[in-house]
Design a protein around this motif. Structure first.
Motif, PDB file in Angstrom:
ATOM      1  N   ALA A 133       0.947  -1.233   0.119  1.00 13.87           N
ATOM      2  CA  ALA A 133       0.114  -0.168   0.161  1.00 13.87           C
ATOM      3  C   ALA A 133       1.017   1.130   0.021  1.00 13.87           C
ATOM      4  CB  ALA A 133      -0.855  -0.329   1.205  1.00 13.87           C
ATOM      5  N   ALA A 134       2.166   1.222   0.487  1.00 15.92           N
ATOM      6  CA  ALA A 134       2.792   2.310   0.652  1.00 15.92           C
ATOM      7  C   ALA A 134       3.517   2.709  -0.612  1.00 15.92           C
ATOM      8  CB  ALA A 134       4.188   2.016   1.863  1.00 15.92           C
ATOM      9  N   CYS A 135       3.816   1.538  -1.166  1.00 14.57           N
ATOM     10  CA  CYS A 135       4.545   1.752  -2.475  1.00 14.57           C
ATOM     11  C   CYS A 135       3.235   2.122  -3.600  1.00 14.57           C
ATOM     12  CB  CYS A 135       4.997   0.317  -2.962  1.00 14.57           C
ATOM     13  SG  CYS A 135       5.149   0.281  -4.785  1.00 14.57           S
ATOM     14  N   ALA A 136       2.130   1.912  -3.641  1.00 12.00           N
ATOM     15  CA  ALA A 136       0.956   2.112  -4.485  1.00 12.00           C
ATOM     16  C   ALA A 136       0.774   3.660  -4.058  1.00 12.00           C
ATOM     17  CB  ALA A 136      -0.128   1.237  -4.209  1.00 12.00           C
ATOM     18  N   ALA A 137       0.800   4.040  -2.799  1.00  8.89           N
ATOM     19  CA  ALA A 137       0.429   5.492  -2.520  1.00  8.89           C
ATOM     20  C   ALA A 137       1.438   6.486  -2.987  1.00  8.89           C
ATOM     21  CB  ALA A 137       0.431   5.640  -1.030  1.00  8.89           C
ATOM     22  N   ASP A 138       2.728   5.958  -3.124  1.00  8.64           N
ATOM     23  CA  ASP A 138       3.733   6.828  -3.420  1.00  8.64           C
ATOM     24  C   ASP A 138       3.470   6.961  -5.029  1.00  8.64           C
ATOM     25  OD1 ASP A 138       6.253   8.132  -3.356  1.00  8.64           O
ATOM     26  OD2 ASP A 138       7.309   6.501  -4.476  1.00  8.64           O
ATOM     27  N   ARG A 139       2.977   6.050  -5.680  1.00  7.20           N
ATOM     28  CA  ARG A 139       2.615   6.274  -7.082  1.00  7.20           C
ATOM     29  C   ARG A 139       1.579   7.483  -7.291  1.00  7.20           C
ATOM     30  NH1 ARG A 139       3.762   0.652 -10.084  1.00  7.20           N
ATOM     31  NH2 ARG A 139       5.764   0.158  -9.031  1.00  7.20           N
ATOM     32  N   PHE A 143       2.403   9.305  -0.653  1.00  4.79           N
ATOM     33  CA  PHE A 143       3.122   8.422   0.406  1.00  4.79           C
ATOM     34  C   PHE A 143       3.134   8.885   1.841  1.00  4.79           C
ATOM     35  CE2 PHE A 143       6.922   7.418   3.008  1.00  4.79           C
ATOM     36  CZ  PHE A 143       6.964   5.934   3.069  1.00  4.79           C
ATOM     37  N   SER A 144       3.720  10.240   2.170  1.00  2.00           N
ATOM     38  CA  SER A 144       3.402  10.684   3.591  1.00  2.00           C
ATOM     39  C   SER A 144       2.215  10.531   4.089  1.00  2.00           C
ATOM     40  CB  SER A 144       4.024  12.064   3.635  1.00  2.00           C
ATOM     41  OG  SER A 144       4.139  12.501   4.818  1.00  2.00           O
ATOM     42  N   GLU A 145       1.016  10.958   3.424  1.00  4.45           N
ATOM     43  CA  GLU A 145      -0.181  10.723   4.354  1.00  4.45           C
ATOM     44  C   GLU A 145      -0.418   9.458   4.433  1.00  4.45           C
ATOM     45  OE1 GLU A 145       0.825  12.400   1.501  1.00  4.45           O
ATOM     46  OE2 GLU A 145      -0.534  14.206   1.271  1.00  4.45           O
ATOM     47  N   VAL A 146      -0.130   8.398   3.401  1.00  7.50           N
ATOM     48  CA  VAL A 146      -0.668   6.967   3.802  1.00  7.50           C
ATOM     49  C   VAL A 146       0.230   6.222   4.749  1.00  7.50           C
ATOM     50  CG1 VAL A 146      -0.718   4.792   2.695  1.00  7.50           C
ATOM     51  CG2 VAL A 146      -1.779   6.623   1.669  1.00  7.50           C
ATOM     52  N   ASN A 147       1.342   6.764   4.739  1.00  9.51           N
ATOM     53  CA  ASN A 147       2.289   6.389   5.912  1.00  9.51           C
ATOM     54  C   ASN A 147       2.004   6.457   7.295  1.00  9.51           C
ATOM     55  OD1 ASN A 147       5.134   5.343   6.640  1.00  9.51           O
ATOM     56  ND2 ASN A 147       5.518   7.482   7.277  1.00  9.51           N
ATOM     57  N   ASP A 148       1.592   7.620   7.206  1.00 11.66           N
ATOM     58  CA  ASP A 148       1.023   8.120   8.637  1.00 11.66           C
ATOM     59  C   ASP A 148      -0.280   7.276   9.028  1.00 11.66           C
ATOM     60  OD1 ASP A 148       2.828   9.981   8.789  1.00 11.66           O
ATOM     61  OD2 ASP A 148       1.679  11.723   8.493  1.00 11.66           O
ATOM     62  N   ALA A 149      -1.169   7.005   7.927  1.00 18.19           N
ATOM     63  CA  ALA A 149      -2.294   6.346   8.170  1.00 18.19           C
ATOM     64  C   ALA A 149      -2.021   4.887   8.534  1.00 18.19           C
ATOM     65  CB  ALA A 149      -3.244   6.563   6.904  1.00 18.19           C
ATOM     66  N   LEU A 150      -1.129   4.168   7.978  1.00 20.47           N
ATOM     67  CA  LEU A 150      -0.770   2.880   8.218  1.00 20.47           C
ATOM     68  C   LEU A 150      -0.201   2.643   9.391  1.00 20.47           C
ATOM     69  CD1 LEU A 150       0.955   2.037   4.789  1.00 20.47           C
ATOM     70  CD2 LEU A 150      -1.147   1.066   5.807  1.00 20.47           C
ATOM     71  N   TRP A 151       0.568   3.752   9.984  1.00 17.54           N
ATOM     72  CA  TRP A 151       1.033   3.616  11.395  1.00 17.54           C
ATOM     73  C   TRP A 151      -0.206   3.737  12.306  1.00 17.54           C
ATOM     74  CZ3 TRP A 151       5.021   0.693  12.266  1.00 17.54           C
ATOM     75  CH2 TRP A 151       6.076   1.220  11.401  1.00 17.54           C
ATOM     76  N   SER A 152      -1.230   4.700  12.104  1.00 19.72           N
ATOM     77  CA  SER A 152      -1.973   4.944  13.044  1.00 19.72           C
ATOM     78  C   SER A 152      -3.391   3.956  13.134  1.00 19.72           C
ATOM     79  CB  SER A 152      -2.508   6.507  12.722  1.00 19.72           C
ATOM     80  OG  SER A 152      -1.640   7.418  12.899  1.00 19.72           O
ATOM     81  N   ASN A 153      -3.645   3.690  11.845  1.00 20.01           N
ATOM     82  CA  ASN A 153      -4.838   2.703  11.591  1.00 20.01           C
ATOM     83  C   ASN A 153      -4.387   1.340  11.465  1.00 20.01           C
ATOM     84  OD1 ASN A 153      -6.489   4.970  11.851  1.00 20.01           O
ATOM     85  ND2 ASN A 153      -6.032   5.434   9.877  1.00 20.01           N
ATOM     86  N   VAL A 154      -3.376   0.730  10.923  1.00 25.42           N
ATOM     87  CA  VAL A 154      -3.009  -0.374  10.890  1.00 25.42           C
ATOM     88  C   VAL A 154      -1.931  -0.970  12.079  1.00 25.42           C
ATOM     89  CG1 VAL A 154      -1.781  -2.318   9.332  1.00 25.42           C
ATOM     90  CG2 VAL A 154      -3.122  -0.354   8.529  1.00 25.42           C
ATOM     91  N   PHE A 155      -0.916  -0.342  12.338  1.00 27.14           N
ATOM     92  CA  PHE A 155      -0.036  -1.030  13.349  1.00 27.14           C
ATOM     93  C   PHE A 155      -0.596  -0.737  14.430  1.00 27.14           C
ATOM     94  CE2 PHE A 155       3.288   0.406  16.617  1.00 27.14           C
ATOM     95  CZ  PHE A 155       4.014  -0.948  16.462  1.00 27.14           C
TER      96      PHE A 155
END
Length: 269
Positions: A133-139, A143-155
């Motif tokens: 998902a981080a790779c796809a978001a970068d495209r 990336f920055s926003e999805v990276n934050d969301a993955l830490w907050s809502n997934v991890f």
């Protein structure tokens, strides 16, 4: 006896704090440490001096290594004189703490620093979809926003299933979810695999591993104060070289990628 305990403490520090590639690696390493301690005790009991022990294989933090950054998600100005590269995964608690520490680094150094994120998936079942998902978001330039969301809502929720990962990414404004899914199932799979292979070639076997302008930061996770000495040293060096004529936007390529040492050996956190 004091040297024996010092060795044990150093050996324990070498494997913390960070996420190892394989728990079996850690068990073997600790078994080796216990055997070394037993041998040292026997030698001390016989009145023999403990033998000199070579340091574990790894990179020298005083040297610069050619850590590539092309085609990798980055946050911050491309021409920043400081480039901080991290090998990380979304299931690693110490990577989460390192990502939080980068917020403090950004506040302290502003536009003088950029952060480059290179995925090294240790726990495929947990972190694999998040890396995609981080790779796809970068495209999509998110990336920055999805990276934050993955830490907050997934991890933070320990919700690593595909649906939770997609929902976290979809919560970011501007994300095209259909395109994200297509890229996750498409080229991003090969990209994540290539990144893992490339980082293994760099000697990485655990996360987080951080480099500052190509210099490896030893010991896994470091807060701002733990990073500051190397950041300040490298920033001063970069400013001198830029003032002497190196173009600011070419600094990393000229002084790290072109002049850095080959990345051989194993970095152990």
């Amino acid at each position: 006896m004091r040297s024996m305990f010092a060795f044990v403490a150093a050996a324990a520090a070498a494997v913390m704090p960070g996420c190892r590639q394989d728990n079996e690696d850690l068990r073997r390493e600790m078994a080796s440490i216990r055997q070394d301690v037993q041998n040292l005790r026997a030698q001390i009991g016989r009145g023999q001096a403990p033998p000199a022990r070579m340091p574990p294989p790894g990179h020298d933090p005083a040297k610069v290594y050619a850590v590539g950054v092309d085609g990798v998600p980055a946050v911050g100005p491309a021409a920043a004189p400081l480039t901080v590269v991290i090998a990380y995964e979304y299931a690693c608690p110490w990577c989460n703490r390192q990502n939080q520490a980068f917020t403090a680094v950004r506040a302290a150094y502003g536009d003088d620093v950029r952060f480059v994120y290179r995925p090294f998936v240790v726990h495929e079942d947990a972190a694999g979809d998040a890396a995609l998902a981080a790779c796809a978001a970068d495209r999509q330039g998110r990336f920055s926003e999805v990276n934050d969301a993955l830490w907050s809502n997934v991890f933070a929720r320990h919700a690593f299933d595909r649906a939770s990962v997609e929902n976290a990414a979809a919560s970011v404004a501007g994300i095209d979810l259909a395109r994200l899914r297509a890229d996750m199932d498409g080229d991003c799979k090969a990209w994540v695999t290539r990144e893992r292979s490339a980082l293994l070639d760099l000697g990485v076997n655990g996360t987080p591993q951080v480099w500052i302008n190509g210099r490896p930061v030893p010991g896994g996770y470091k807060p701002l104060e733990g990073l500051r000495p190397m950041l300040d040293e490298e920033l001063g060096r970069a400013r001198e070289r830029i003032a002497a004529g190196t173009p600011r936007d070419a600094y990393y390529k000229e002084w790290v990628v072109k002049k850095g040492l080959p990345n051989l050996g194993v970095i152990t956190n």
